[in-house]
Design an enzyme around this catalytic site. Structure first.
Site, short mmCIF file in Angstrom:
data_model
loop_
_atom_site.label_atom_id
_atom_site.label_comp_id
_atom_site.label_asym_id
_atom_site.label_seq_id
_atom_site.Cartn_x
_atom_site.Cartn_y
_atom_site.Cartn_z
N ASP A 120 0.85 -1.19 0.00
CA ASP A 120 0.00 0.00 0.00
C ASP A 120 0.88 1.24 0.00
OD1 ASP A 120 -2.97 0.98 0.56
OD2 ASP A 120 -1.62 2.22 1.76
N ASN A 152 -2.85 12.74 -4.02
CA ASN A 152 -3.98 13.14 -4.86
C ASN A 152 -4.51 14.51 -4.48
OD1 ASN A 152 -4.18 10.96 -6.63
ND2 ASN A 152 -5.44 9.76 -5.23
N ASP A 163 -2.26 9.17 -10.82
CA ASP A 163 -2.22 8.06 -11.78
C ASP A 163 -0.80 7.80 -12.26
OD1 ASP A 163 -4.95 7.79 -11.56
OD2 ASP A 163 -5.41 8.75 -13.48
N GLU A 196 -4.75 2.24 -4.37
CA GLU A 196 -3.29 2.35 -4.32
C GLU A 196 -2.66 1.11 -3.72
OE1 GLU A 196 -4.79 4.51 -0.58
OE2 GLU A 196 -5.47 4.10 -2.61
#
Length: 268
Positions: A118, A126, A135, A161
């Site tokens: 993770d 973000n 992305d 993620e």
């Protein structure tokens, strides 16, 4: 009548009025059309059966359309296994392949390891830089995770993620080493070409299947529990159990941290 109905009528033999059946080449073309329709719907096994029937009708002659459809079939099947953003394998393939491996691999020798990865504080990435930038981070992450995987291993996007590293034929010590190397490689990676201030780390939980029966959900659940422990103990760490049901440890330098939470042990 639709393509499938036409195929069923024409390949069954002479018409009811006694007229001869359609020529082999025409029937092969109908099989090919049916295969194309089935392939577009994702019914790969039925599509293959129609392709096989077409080849038999043609006596093994070269047939460009069949070759094209076979190639498209293989490409579409591979694309259906891939995550559209990162090109890593997707969750569907992960579940299917894990189930197959758990029934195939000799768990009494090396077993099978699953590492859940993770990205730490990815929401902040973000929120700060936007989702399109996020992305690009995900795409770069897959490249780093893939960089040193053994030939038999693969990376899959678990969701968001999170990624999974599947390591068949590797014992726990080997899997922990591979995971720790990946964690260190990502922490040391130069992310500045994406943004001068960007730094990315990951937390990893490594689960080991060594006895049967082992269900996919149970193996993933154990890896997820260990991933959570890695995060709770400060992130940027690899968590694992040294023995089945034993205490959770952290790999590498993180092992010297003062507090390593011990999650509730899974049963069974």
């Amino acid at each position: 009548m639709d393509v499938m109905g036409t195929v069923r009528t024409l390949v069954s033999g002479p018409d009811t009025d006694g007229t001869p059946p359609t020529s082999a080449r025409n029937r092969a073309a109908l099989h090919t059309a049916a295969a194309e329709r089935l392939a577009s719907d994702g019914s790969w096994e039925q599509a293959y059966e129609h392709l096989h029937a077409a080849v038999q009708l043609l006596g093994g002659e070269p047939y460009d359309e069949l070759d094209r459809l076979r190639r498209e079939h293989a490409e579409a099947r591979e694309q259906s296994r891939r995550d559209s953003l990162t090109a890593s394998y997707n969750r569907r393939y992960l579940d299917e392949r894990l189930a197959a491996l758990l029934s195939e691999v000799d768990l009494r020798t090396t077993g099978l390891c699953l590492a859940l990865v993770d990205i730490d504080h990815f929401k902040a990435v973000n929120d700060t830089h936007g989702h399109l930038f996020g992305d690009r981070v995900l795409q770069r992450m897959v490249a780093e995770l893939d960089a040193a995987l053994p030939d038999s291993g693969f990376c899959a996007r678990y969701g968001g993620e999170e990624f999974a590293l599947v390591l068949p034929g590797r014992d726990l010590a080997q899997a922990v080493e591979i995971s720790e190397q990946a964690r260190d490689r990502i922490a040391r990676h130069d992310w500045s070409d994406l943004h001068p201030d960007l730094r990315v780390t990951v937390s990893i939980g490594v689960a080991h299947a060594a006895v049967r029966p082992v269900e996919v959900e149970r193996l993933i659940g154990e890896a997820d529990l260990l991933l959570y422990t890695a995060k709770e103990s400060g992130r940027n760490a690899v968590a694992y159990r040294a023995s089945r049901g034993g205490r959770v440890r952290l790999a590498g330098a993180a092992g010297a941290r003062r507090s390593i939470p011990q999650p509730v042990r899974t049963t069974g």
